[in-house]
Design a protein around this motif. Structure first.
Motif, PDB file in Angstrom:
ATOM      1  N   LEU A  18       0.816  -1.217   0.000  1.00 49.24           N
ATOM      2  CA  LEU A  18       0.000   0.000   0.000  1.00 49.24           C
ATOM      3  C   LEU A  18       0.850   1.267   0.000  1.00 49.24           C
ATOM      4  CD1 LEU A  18      -2.897  -0.914   2.439  1.00 49.24           C
ATOM      5  CD2 LEU A  18      -3.044  -0.509  -0.013  1.00 49.24           C
ATOM      6  N   GLN A  25      -4.995   5.900  -5.643  1.00 52.18           N
ATOM      7  CA  GLN A  25      -5.042   4.436  -5.690  1.00 52.18           C
ATOM      8  C   GLN A  25      -5.348   3.867  -4.308  1.00 52.18           C
ATOM      9  OE1 GLN A  25      -1.039   4.033  -7.309  1.00 52.18           O
ATOM     10  NE2 GLN A  25      -1.886   2.986  -9.113  1.00 52.18           N
ATOM     11  N   THR A  26      -4.757   4.459  -3.293  1.00 48.52           N
ATOM     12  CA  THR A  26      -4.974   4.004  -1.921  1.00 48.52           C
ATOM     13  C   THR A  26      -6.431   4.185  -1.524  1.00 48.52           C
ATOM     14  OG1 THR A  26      -2.697   4.589  -1.354  1.00 48.52           O
ATOM     15  CG2 THR A  26      -4.213   4.251   0.471  1.00 48.52           C
ATOM     16  N   HIS A  29      -8.546   1.606  -3.276  1.00 46.66           N
ATOM     17  CA  HIS A  29      -8.311   0.293  -2.677  1.00 46.66           C
ATOM     18  C   HIS A  29      -9.044   0.182  -1.335  1.00 46.66           C
ATOM     19  CE1 HIS A  29      -6.240  -3.503  -2.240  1.00 46.66           C
ATOM     20  NE2 HIS A  29      -5.956  -3.158  -0.999  1.00 46.66           N
ATOM     21  N   GLU A  32     -12.669  -0.512  -1.860  1.00 52.15           N
ATOM     22  CA  GLU A  32     -12.888  -1.912  -2.231  1.00 52.15           C
ATOM     23  C   GLU A  32     -12.787  -2.836  -1.017  1.00 52.15           C
ATOM     24  OE1 GLU A  32     -13.792  -3.789  -5.023  1.00 52.15           O
ATOM     25  OE2 GLU A  32     -14.435  -1.775  -5.605  1.00 52.15           O
TER      26      GLU A  32
END
Length: 52
Positions: A18, A25-26, A29, A32
Motif C-alpha cells: 500500500l 489508488q490508496t 483500494h 474496495e
C-alpha cells in the motif's frame, strides 16, 4: 482478539504494498476493502439467521 503470527506477517506485506500506491489508488483500494468487509458481514449475518 489478536492476529496470528501469519496474519501479522500478511498485514506487514500488505502495508508495504500500500505504501507504494499514490493517494488516489490508496483511496480506491480502501473503498474496495471496505466493500468486501461489508459483504463478509452480510454473509455472516445470513449464516447466523439461517442457523437459527
Amino acid at each position: 482478539m489478536k492476529l496470528t503470527l501469519e496474519q501479522e506477517f500478511q498485514l506487514r506485506v500488505y502495508q508495504q504494498q500500500l505504501m507504494k500506491l499514490n493517494p488516489i489508488q490508496t483511496q480506491k483500494h480502501l473503498i474496495e476493502v471496505l466493500k468486501h468487509m461489508m459483504l463478509k458481514d452480510n454473509f455472516i449475518k445470513y449464516l447466523l439467521r439461517k442457523a437459527t
